[in-house]
Design an enzyme around this catalytic site. Structure first.
Site, PDB file in Angstrom:
ATOM      1  N   ASP A  35       0.826  -1.200   0.000  1.00 41.57           N
ATOM      2  CA  ASP A  35       0.000   0.000   0.000  1.00 41.57           C
ATOM      3  C   ASP A  35       0.868   1.261   0.000  1.00 41.57           C
ATOM      4  OD1 ASP A  35      -2.458  -1.197  -0.106  1.00 41.57           O
ATOM      5  OD2 ASP A  35      -2.856  -1.065   2.046  1.00 41.57           O
ATOM      6  N   LYS A  56      -4.005   2.647  -2.253  1.00 40.58           N
ATOM      7  CA  LYS A  56      -5.379   3.136  -2.154  1.00 40.58           C
ATOM      8  C   LYS A  56      -5.372   4.296  -1.165  1.00 40.58           C
ATOM      9  CE  LYS A  56      -8.792   0.194  -2.121  1.00 40.58           C
ATOM     10  NZ  LYS A  56      -9.279   0.262  -3.500  1.00 40.58           N
ATOM     11  N   MET A 168      -8.734   9.573   8.865  1.00 41.67           N
ATOM     12  CA  MET A 168      -9.201  10.133   7.589  1.00 41.67           C
ATOM     13  C   MET A 168     -10.211  11.256   7.793  1.00 41.67           C
ATOM     14  SD  MET A 168      -9.412   6.559   5.411  1.00 41.67           S
ATOM     15  CE  MET A 168      -9.785   5.478   6.804  1.00 41.67           C
TER      16      MET A 168
END
Length: 245
Positions: A35, A56, A168
């Site tokens: 990742d 991602k 996030m």
């Protein structure tokens, strides 16, 4: 004969926080699917493996999940040992369980290997205990980025009485603030905004709930970052610096 897929948590960024089990899995790997948020220094544990980048990240061009599934399956059916290397922990906003279930449905063995999550490492690096006797009896981990782009029930989260660790959330600070205030959380509730948890460039911005959006803007807070909201975020314990072995 099928190979095996290891769904491995790479931790928050500091390569020394990698677990021994993760190191062993990497040492066996024929293929490592990595990742974006994984520290490249971790790849020193798999010098002979083929490295495939399948990043991602919100707001960036991302590798489709269906393609990642097919790639894991293809390599496993070739009899290879595959490591799917994820930032943090594979089962904390990392789709580890989803991928394990999908592989099982297609007859491929997998194993999950935990990693230290950024919320914990970032808070510790700033001297913040996520739980503290007499202050916080629990911690709630949430993501502000949902699959269907819907808003979380911030009002309900405001009533939990636990430390909130929000992943996030940089792009949704206004929604988080307004939702928690509407749920009755005190405007002066301490907030710590921690960027690049556990890395040498880790930065922190201390604020309060009512001021966090303006303070984050002045601080130029950027992803990846986590938010710690709760009384414990006022802590500034003096912690000894870890020394490299």
């Amino acid at each position: 004969m099928n190979g095996k897929v290891w769904l491995v948590g790479a931790g928050p960024g500091d390569p020394e926080l990698l677990t021994l089990k993760a190191v062993k899995a990497l040492g066996r790997a024929d293929v490592v699917m990595i990742d974006d948020l994984v520290n490249p220094a971790i790849l020193e544990h798999c010098p002979d493996a083929r490295v495939v980048r399948v990043g991602k990240r919100g707001g960036c061009r991302s590798t489709p999940q269906a393609f990642i599934h097919r790639l894991m399956l293809r390599y496993a059916r070739q009899g290879k040992c595959v490591v799917r290397l994820k930032g943090g922990d594979p089962c904390i906003f990392g789709r580890g369980s989803e991928e394990a279930d999908w592989l099982a449905q297609h007859g491929v063995e997998s194993e999950l290997v935990n990693g230290i999550t950024a919320g914990l490492a970032g808070a510790t690096g700033c001297g913040i205990p996520l739980t503290l006797r007499g202050v916080s009896r629990g911690v709630t981990l949430v993501t502000a980025h949902t699959q269907d782009d819907s808003s979380l029930n911030w009002q309900a989260l405001a009533q939990t009485g636990t430390t909130l660790v929000i992943y996030m959330g940089v792009a949704r600070l206004t929604d988080i603030r307004d939702g928690l205030l509407a749920g009755g959380m005190a405007p002066g509730m301490p907030v710590a905004m921690i960027e690049n948890a556990s890395l040498p460039q880790q930065r922190e911005c201390r604020s309060t709930l009512v001021h966090m959006q303006a303070d984050a803007q002045a601080f130029a807070l950027k992803s990846p970052a986590i938010l710690v909201i709760g009384e414990v975020a006022a802590a500034r314990a003096v912690l000894p610096m870890a020394q490299s072995a």
